[in-house]
Design a protein around this motif. Structure first.
Motif, PDB file in Angstrom:
ATOM      1  N   THR A   1      -4.638  -3.526   0.277  1.00  0.00           N
ATOM      2  CA  THR A   1      -4.230  -2.434  -1.335  1.00  0.00           C
ATOM      3  C   THR A   1      -4.678  -1.677  -1.976  1.00  0.00           C
ATOM      4  OG1 THR A   1      -2.579  -3.084  -3.043  1.00  0.00           O
ATOM      5  CG2 THR A   1      -3.882  -4.660  -2.985  1.00  0.00           C
TER       6      THR A   1
ATOM      7  N   GLU B   1      -2.572 -12.567   2.417  1.00  0.00           N
ATOM      8  CA  GLU B   1      -0.801 -12.394   1.507  1.00  0.00           C
ATOM      9  C   GLU B   1      -0.528 -14.240   1.391  1.00  0.00           C
ATOM     10  OE1 GLU B   1       0.779 -10.888   6.014  1.00  0.00           O
ATOM     11  OE2 GLU B   1      -0.872 -10.422   4.217  1.00  0.00           O
TER      12      GLU B   1
ATOM     13  N   PRO C   1      -0.431  -9.333  -5.259  1.00  0.00           N
ATOM     14  CA  PRO C   1      -0.975  -8.854  -6.193  1.00  0.00           C
ATOM     15  C   PRO C   1      -1.044  -8.944  -7.382  1.00  0.00           C
ATOM     16  CG  PRO C   1       0.911  -7.176  -4.035  1.00  0.00           C
ATOM     17  CD  PRO C   1       0.840  -8.768  -3.897  1.00  0.00           C
TER      18      PRO C   1
END
Length: 67
Positions: A3, A47, A52
Motif C-alpha cells: 500500500t 494482511e 492499514p
C-alpha cells in the motif's frame, strides 16, 4: 499486500527516518520505504498481521498526518 500512504508534515531527513522506523515497528510489516520528496510511504505487509489502520496509527504516533 502493498500500500501507499500519503504522509503530511515531513520536512527533513530526520522526519523521513522517524516515519519509516515507526512503520517498520508495526507487527506484520515486511518493508517500508518513505520518500520525503513524494510525501509518501510504500509499505509491504502481511494482511493477516497488520491492517492499514495500524499503519496510519503508526504515522500519527510518529507525529505526522496520514492522507
Amino acid at each position: 499486500m502493498k500500500t501507499v500512504i500519503k504522509i503530511q508534515g515531513m520536512t527533513c531527513g530526520g522526519c523521513r527516518t522517524g516515519a519509516e522506523n515507526a512503520l517498520k515497528r508495526v507487527p506484520g510489516v515486511l518493508s517500508a520505504a518513505v520518500s520525503l520528496e513524494k510525501g509518501e510511504a510504500v509499505v509491504e505487509y502481511d494482511e493477516k498481521k497488520a491492517a492499514p489502520s495500524e499503519l496510519e496509527a503508526a504515522v500519527i504516533k510518529a507525529g505526522f498526518k496520514p492522507g
